[in-house]
Design a protein around this motif. Structure first.
Motif, PDB file in Angstrom:
ATOM      1  N   LYS A   1      79.534 -83.958  76.578  1.00 14.27           N
ATOM      2  CA  LYS A   1      80.436 -83.494  77.630  1.00 14.27           C
ATOM      3  C   LYS A   1      80.139 -82.069  78.081  1.00 14.27           C
ATOM      4  O   LYS A   1      80.487 -81.691  79.199  1.00 14.27           O
ATOM      5  N   GLU A   2      79.525 -81.271  77.223  1.00 13.78           N
ATOM      6  CA  GLU A   2      79.216 -79.891  77.582  1.00 13.78           C
ATOM      7  C   GLU A   2      77.903 -79.745  78.344  1.00 13.78           C
ATOM      8  O   GLU A   2      77.577 -78.646  78.785  1.00 13.78           O
ATOM      9  N   THR A   3      77.150 -80.821  78.532  1.00 17.86           N
ATOM     10  CA  THR A   3      75.859 -80.725  79.217  1.00 17.86           C
ATOM     11  C   THR A   3      76.057 -80.672  80.725  1.00 17.86           C
ATOM     12  O   THR A   3      77.058 -81.155  81.269  1.00 17.86           O
ATOM     13  N   GLN A   4      75.057 -80.103  81.409  1.00 18.11           N
ATOM     14  CA  GLN A   4      75.072 -80.061  82.868  1.00 18.11           C
ATOM     15  C   GLN A   4      74.893 -81.456  83.450  1.00 18.11           C
ATOM     16  O   GLN A   4      75.383 -81.760  84.547  1.00 18.11           O
ATOM     17  N   TRP A   5      74.186 -82.308  82.706  1.00 19.63           N
ATOM     18  CA  TRP A   5      74.021 -83.694  83.154  1.00 19.63           C
ATOM     19  C   TRP A   5      75.356 -84.392  83.295  1.00 19.63           C
ATOM     20  O   TRP A   5      75.587 -85.110  84.285  1.00 19.63           O
ATOM     21  N   PHE A   6      76.268 -84.200  82.343  1.00 20.44           N
ATOM     22  CA  PHE A   6      77.586 -84.828  82.431  1.00 20.44           C
ATOM     23  C   PHE A   6      78.419 -84.193  83.546  1.00 20.44           C
ATOM     24  O   PHE A   6      79.194 -84.877  84.219  1.00 20.44           O
ATOM     25  N   LYS A   7      78.269 -82.883  83.740  1.00 15.23           N
ATOM     26  CA  LYS A   7      79.000 -82.220  84.821  1.00 15.23           C
ATOM     27  C   LYS A   7      78.523 -82.703  86.187  1.00 15.23           C
ATOM     28  O   LYS A   7      79.314 -82.798  87.125  1.00 15.23           O
ATOM     29  N   ASP A   8      77.230 -82.997  86.313  1.00 14.14           N
ATOM     30  CA  ASP A   8      76.713 -83.524  87.578  1.00 14.14           C
ATOM     31  C   ASP A   8      77.259 -84.906  87.885  1.00 14.14           C
ATOM     32  O   ASP A   8      77.259 -85.325  89.050  1.00 14.14           O
ATOM     33  N   ARG A   9      77.700 -85.619  86.900  1.00 16.29           N
ATOM     34  CA  ARG A   9      78.336 -86.924  87.122  1.00 16.29           C
ATOM     35  C   ARG A   9      79.830 -86.775  87.398  1.00 16.29           C
ATOM     36  O   ARG A   9      80.581 -87.763  87.290  1.00 16.29           O
ATOM     37  N   ASP A  10      80.296 -85.564  87.752  1.00 23.30           N
ATOM     38  CA  ASP A  10      81.710 -85.263  88.037  1.00 23.30           C
ATOM     39  C   ASP A  10      82.598 -85.516  86.822  1.00 23.30           C
ATOM     40  O   ASP A  10      83.780 -85.840  86.986  1.00 23.30           O
ATOM     41  N   ARG A  11      82.005 -85.402  85.615  1.00 20.09           N
ATOM     42  CA  ARG A  11      82.721 -85.652  84.356  1.00 20.09           C
ATOM     43  C   ARG A  11      83.376 -87.036  84.329  1.00 20.09           C
ATOM     44  O   ARG A  11      84.424 -87.233  83.697  1.00 20.09           O
ATOM     45  N   ASP A  12      82.788 -87.951  85.041  1.00 17.21           N
ATOM     46  CA  ASP A  12      83.292 -89.324  85.096  1.00 17.21           C
ATOM     47  C   ASP A  12      82.525 -90.162  84.076  1.00 17.21           C
ATOM     48  O   ASP A  12      81.292 -90.270  84.140  1.00 17.21           O
ATOM     49  N   ILE A  13      83.244 -90.736  83.136  1.00 18.20           N
ATOM     50  CA  ILE A  13      82.601 -91.507  82.070  1.00 18.20           C
ATOM     51  C   ILE A  13      81.934 -92.756  82.627  1.00 18.20           C
ATOM     52  O   ILE A  13      80.851 -93.149  82.193  1.00 18.20           O
ATOM     53  N   ARG A  14      82.539 -93.380  83.630  1.00 22.80           N
ATOM     54  CA  ARG A  14      81.939 -94.595  84.188  1.00 22.80           C
ATOM     55  C   ARG A  14      80.609 -94.296  84.881  1.00 22.80           C
ATOM     56  O   ARG A  14      79.648 -95.052  84.747  1.00 22.80           O
ATOM     57  N   LYS A  15      80.557 -93.175  85.632  1.00 21.57           N
ATOM     58  CA  LYS A  15      79.289 -92.816  86.263  1.00 21.57           C
ATOM     59  C   LYS A  15      78.232 -92.480  85.218  1.00 21.57           C
ATOM     60  O   LYS A  15      77.054 -92.823  85.375  1.00 21.57           O
ATOM     61  N   ALA A  16      78.644 -91.780  84.161  1.00 18.28           N
ATOM     62  CA  ALA A  16      77.690 -91.427  83.110  1.00 18.28           C
ATOM     63  C   ALA A  16      77.152 -92.679  82.414  1.00 18.28           C
ATOM     64  O   ALA A  16      75.952 -92.787  82.137  1.00 18.28           O
ATOM     65  N   ILE A  17      78.021 -93.639  82.132  1.00 19.70           N
ATOM     66  CA  ILE A  17      77.581 -94.879  81.486  1.00 19.70           C
ATOM     67  C   ILE A  17      76.654 -95.664  82.403  1.00 19.70           C
ATOM     68  O   ILE A  17      75.639 -96.228  81.961  1.00 19.70           O
ATOM     69  N   LYS A  18      76.966 -95.680  83.691  1.00 21.73           N
ATOM     70  CA  LYS A  18      76.106 -96.382  84.646  1.00 21.73           C
ATOM     71  C   LYS A  18      74.726 -95.738  84.713  1.00 21.73           C
ATOM     72  O   LYS A  18      73.696 -96.424  84.796  1.00 21.73           O
ATOM     73  N   TYR A  19      74.682 -94.400  84.655  1.00 20.73           N
ATOM     74  CA  TYR A  19      73.393 -93.697  84.650  1.00 20.73           C
ATOM     75  C   TYR A  19      72.605 -94.016  83.370  1.00 20.73           C
ATOM     76  O   TYR A  19      71.392 -94.227  83.411  1.00 20.73           O
TER      77      TYR A  19
END
Length: 352
Positions: free
Chosen positions: A119-137
């Motif tokens: 959650k602290e990574t810039q990658w997760f912040k680029d996904r708007d901190r949305d768990i669904r977008k992160a899982i899809k990525y």
């Protein structure tokens, strides 16, 4: 004089056969005429390619981090045997495939994204901190590939930052190993619970036998059996049998207590002396120690010659850290093998 009129047909020109192709002279002449155009287009293509590469590297970089997990055969083996049981190639590949599916499943990805380090990574912040977008990525860019001919599962992650790609891969490996360790601890805890129930059953039988002995002594007034050697009363025979049964139950209870204690030690940690003795004889550890000593000597020479910030020095330092990490993983593997071996020995003694 007779005149003969003769009809003369007009002559038709014969068809000229065209040349089958261009001659080298014509090709060279064409190249000379268009030489400036060829050079201009070549330079323009190089400029466009370099510019596109630079822009993509600066504004849309892609880095891929890769790691490997070694998968042992899906059977319990005894490390002290010289000829371990062979497992077919298809069974081992099916086991690796099932573990790879377990790593890539939705619940595992959700647990990975829920970790604080992710959650602290810039990658997760680029996904708007949305768990669904992160899982899809992760479903598109996190690859888990079981090798068919090897004993490893390859895990790779692609994103715009190389450090975060390595972090995500390492977190996934830590999450998977922790889940596997939790399952093993649950199995040991379940076996301990069954052994505890069996110990209680033996204790109840022992108490019942003791009460029966006390009842026989109180009912018939038998207090001294040494004075009646010449006669074997049936009650005395029964009393002897009960005492023999009592001794057997005590021995069984003590043996079960020893097995329970052994399993508790297996659940809390490895046996240090056994691990140290096994590590000293392990050929992989010996080879890694030799490589580590060799690289450290090379590093000392490079430091004397180039200094700490040289590219070769950093490369050797990274290689030394990689050897140390492999040595640490091999020591952990040896500890796990000893733990499983001791657990199987304790289980065999319990069955006997």
């Amino acid at each position: 004089m007779a005149v003969v009129n003769k009809m003369v047909r007009p002559s038709t020109p014969e068809p000229v056969i065209a040349a089958a192709g261009l001659t080298p002279k014509e090709i060279f002449a064409m190249l000379r005429r268009h030489l400036l155009l060829v050079i201009s287009l070549t330079i323009l293509g190089l400029l466009i390619g370099c510019g596109t590469w630079y822009l993509l590297r600066k504004y849309y970089p892609k880095y891929t981090a890769t790691t490997y997990i070694e998968v042992l055969p899906p059977i319990e083996t005894d490390p002290t045997m010289f000829m371990p049981e062979q497992v077919s190639k298809e069974i081992r590949y099916s086991h690796r495939l099932s573990l790879a599916t377990l790593i890539k499943q939705q619940s595992t990805l959700q647990e990975l994204v829920s970790r604080d380090a992710i959650k602290e990574t810039q990658w997760f912040k680029d996904r708007d901190r949305d768990i669904r977008k992160a899982i899809k990525y992760l479903e598109r860019h996190l690859d888990v590939f079981p090798q068919r001919d090897g004993d490893y599962i390859e895990i790779s992650m692609t994103c715009s930052d190389r450090e975060e790609a390595a972090l995500i891969v390492n977190e996934m490996v830590d999450l998977f190993l922790a889940s596997q360790g939790a399952e093993k601890r649950e199995d040991i805890a379940e076996k301990l619970a069954r052994l505890e129930e069996r110990r209680l059953d033996v204790q109840r039988d022992l108490d019942a036998a003791q009460r029966a002995l006390d009842d026989v002594r109180n009912r018939f007034g038998i207090t001294d059996l040494e004075e009646r050697r010449d006669y074997r009363d049936p009650i005395v025979v029964k009393l002897d049998n009960l005492e023999l049964e009592q001794n057997q139950l005590i021995l069984q209870m003590r043996e079960l207590q020893g097995i329970i204690k052994n399993l508790e030690e297996l659940a809390t940690g490895p046996i240090t002396e056994q691990i140290e003795h096994r590590i000293e004889r392990d050929p992989v550890i010996v080879l890694l120690v030799q490589q580590l000593a060799l690289q450290e000597s090379v590093l000392a020479g490079l430091l004397t010659k180039f200094g700490e910030n040289h590219r070769l020095v950093r490369r050797v330092q990274d290689y030394i850290e990689e050897i140390r990490e492999r040595k640490r993983l091999r020591e952990a593997e040896i500890a796990e093998q000893l733990r499983q071996s001791n657990l199987q020995d304790a289980y065999d003694r319990m069955i006997e």
